[in-house]
Design an enzyme around this catalytic site. Structure first.
Site, PDB file in Angstrom:
ATOM      1  N   HIS A 329       0.847  -1.186   0.000  1.00 32.39           N
ATOM      2  CA  HIS A 329       0.000   0.000   0.000  1.00 32.39           C
ATOM      3  C   HIS A 329       0.883   1.236   0.000  1.00 32.39           C
ATOM      4  O   HIS A 329       1.992   1.224   0.537  1.00 32.39           O
ATOM      5  CB  HIS A 329      -0.928   0.006   1.216  1.00 32.39           C
ATOM      6  CG  HIS A 329      -2.010   1.041   1.127  1.00 32.39           C
ATOM      7  ND1 HIS A 329      -1.847   2.316   1.619  1.00 32.39           N
ATOM      8  CD2 HIS A 329      -3.254   0.995   0.578  1.00 32.39           C
ATOM      9  CE1 HIS A 329      -2.955   3.011   1.385  1.00 32.39           C
ATOM     10  NE2 HIS A 329      -3.810   2.240   0.752  1.00 32.39           N
ATOM     11  N   ASP A 388      -7.934  -4.996  -0.345  1.00 34.34           N
ATOM     12  CA  ASP A 388      -8.365  -5.790  -1.492  1.00 34.34           C
ATOM     13  C   ASP A 388      -8.016  -7.270  -1.344  1.00 34.34           C
ATOM     14  O   ASP A 388      -8.597  -8.112  -2.022  1.00 34.34           O
ATOM     15  CB  ASP A 388      -7.721  -5.259  -2.777  1.00 34.34           C
ATOM     16  CG  ASP A 388      -8.188  -3.853  -3.113  1.00 34.34           C
ATOM     17  OD1 ASP A 388      -9.408  -3.621  -3.070  1.00 34.34           O
ATOM     18  OD2 ASP A 388      -7.342  -2.997  -3.417  1.00 34.34           O
TER      19      ASP A 388
END
Length: 456
Positions: A329, A388
């Site tokens: 991320h 996700d």
């Protein structure tokens, strides 16, 4: 639609000319100190605005240096993990968070009840709208169907261009209430006209939450368990907002600053979210795991799983991109709080569904991939699973079609987009107009008869 096959050769030349004329030396970004992607050399986002709506924390300062830390996400100053814990016995956590994002404070019991009632009353679409807009020319990509339908809502609004706070708030509440219906009905139309499935257009129940109604409208029998509804409610909370700098929210700020209408602003956000680099990552994770399960004989064998992940990173397996989707991320380092929370609910749901073996594989890949990625990419900071990683698995266990993975993200994020649009309007910011540096050359005009075609 007219094709250009009769001009294939000419079109090929146009493509070649386009690619040649648009390309320039990417080293110019460094030469001119341009923050490509609005990120500095360390990958940090360039500050382009201020917000009180949410805070994304992935590191802390120790002795003047930034060091990795467990991630935290705050909505209006409240830690999202505490918000979810506080709504653990309710199916209306998403509605409570939506109130918080729009109005800046947690609602009282009576305020929440009134707010839920308003959304319930707005959760309807006329038969004419469903037939004339949603059922006509259904798209295989539900995000496109949502954009088409939301733009058509403009025509059903008696005062669509008024950007006063009161009118935009009215429109925002309608959008938040109607997007779940638009997504569900768009999928039903797609399933019927494209996949030859039965089409079930079920009106939402006013005594159901957003999560409950989504399951109710999507399932042929309308039946779901309390855990299923709660898990979807949590997923909606976690996707509702993520700071002003993510691509779709920044897009909403940009178009809002121009003075455009609410429907266009939200459609711009959806268009951004549709991109596979933004909202479509959970579907990539699902496809990757399907591939892993087909190629790893023993899902519990650490060495075998590690070997196949290494092949994926070496661009020798799956889609040859060299990416382990769902890992890493831009802000979070040690952990993504959304992934941590969703993982806990995914575990519970896997136990209800008898899918503990699949959950264990996800957990093993999560534990293994981060270290391999860091080692092969020579990274200093840790690599954690992002939201996700588990969201697609959760949606699959809930029986939600893959075509709706990203639309559910859009349903949740509409609350955040509307909050940011209102923040932009209330603070009367300037039109957002960043600069691009020209790196081409100036040329003298060439008369038609003197052109050689080399300019193309």
């Amino acid at each position: 639609m007219m094709e250009i096959t009769q001009h294939d050769a000419e079109f090929g030349q146009l493509v070649e000319s386009c690619m040649k004329s648009r390309a320039f030396d990417v080293e110019l970004y460094t030469k001119h100190d341009v923050k490509r992607g609005l990120r500095d050399s360390n990958g940090n986002g360039v500050v382009t605005g201020l917000t009180e709506i949410s805070d994304v924390v992935g590191s802390k300062i120790v002795d003047g240096k930034k060091v990795p830390t467990d991630g935290n996400l705050y909505y209006q100053g409240y830690n999202v993990s505490e918000l979810i814990q506080g709504s653990r016995d309710s199916f209306y956590g998403f509605e409570e968070v939506t109130y918080l994002l729009l109005f800046g404070s947690l609602p009282t019991k009576s305020q929440l009840k009134s707010f839920i009632g308003i959304l319930a009353d707005l959760s309807e679409l006329s038969g004419d709208f469903i037939c004339d807009v949603i059922m006509k020319a259904p798209s295989a990509n539900i995000m496109n169907s949502m954009m088409k339908s939301i733009l058509n809502l403009y025509s059903y609004d008696g005062n669509p261009d008024d950007i006063s706070v009161s009118n935009v708030l009215r429109q925002s509440l309608q959008m938040i209430a109607k997007t779940p219906l638009i997504a569900a009905y768009s999928y039903q139309a797609y399933g019927h006209f494209r996949l030859d499935q039965n089409m079930i257009i079920r009106n939402p129940r006013k005594d159901y939450s957003t999560a409950q109604n989504l399951l109710y409208m999507l399932r042929s029998d309308g039946i779901f368990t309390d855990l299923e509804a709660k898990v979807l409610d949590v997923a909606l909370i976690l996707h509702a907002e993520h700071g002003g700098g993510n691509n779709s929210t920044f897009t909403t700020h940009v178009v809002t600053s121009s003075g455009t209408d609410t429907y266009s602003a939200i459609v711009a956000g959806i268009a951004s979210l549709k991109g596979p680099r933004h909202g479509g990552a959970n579907l990539k994770v699902q496809k990757m795991f399907q591939n892993i399960k087909e190629n790893v004989s023993d899902w519990t064998n650490v060495d075998e799983v590690r070997a196949y992940l290494t092949r994926i990173l070496d661009k020798d397996a799956f889609d040859k991109s060299g990416l382990v989707y769902g890992m890493g991320h831009a802000v979070y380092t040690d952990s993504d709080p959304r992934a941590v929370i969703l993982k806990r609910y995914a575990k519970s749901l896997s136990e209800e569904k008898g899918l503990q073996k699949e959950f264990a594989l996800y957990e093993l890949v999560e534990q293994t991939a981060g270290a391999i990625i860091a080692q092969k990419r020579h990274l200093v900071k840790p690599v954690c699973a992002n939201v996700d990683f588990y969201s697609g698995f959760v949606y699959t266990m809930l029986g939600i079609p893959e075509e709706l993975f990203t639309p559910i993200f859009a349903i949740a994020r509409t609350s955040g987009w509307c909050a940011h649009r209102l923040e932009e309007l209330v603070n009367k910011g300037k039109i957002i107009r960043p600069a691009y540096k020209y790196v081409g050359t100036h040329c003298d005009y060439v008369e038609m008869d003197e052109r050689t075609g080399e300019e193309q």
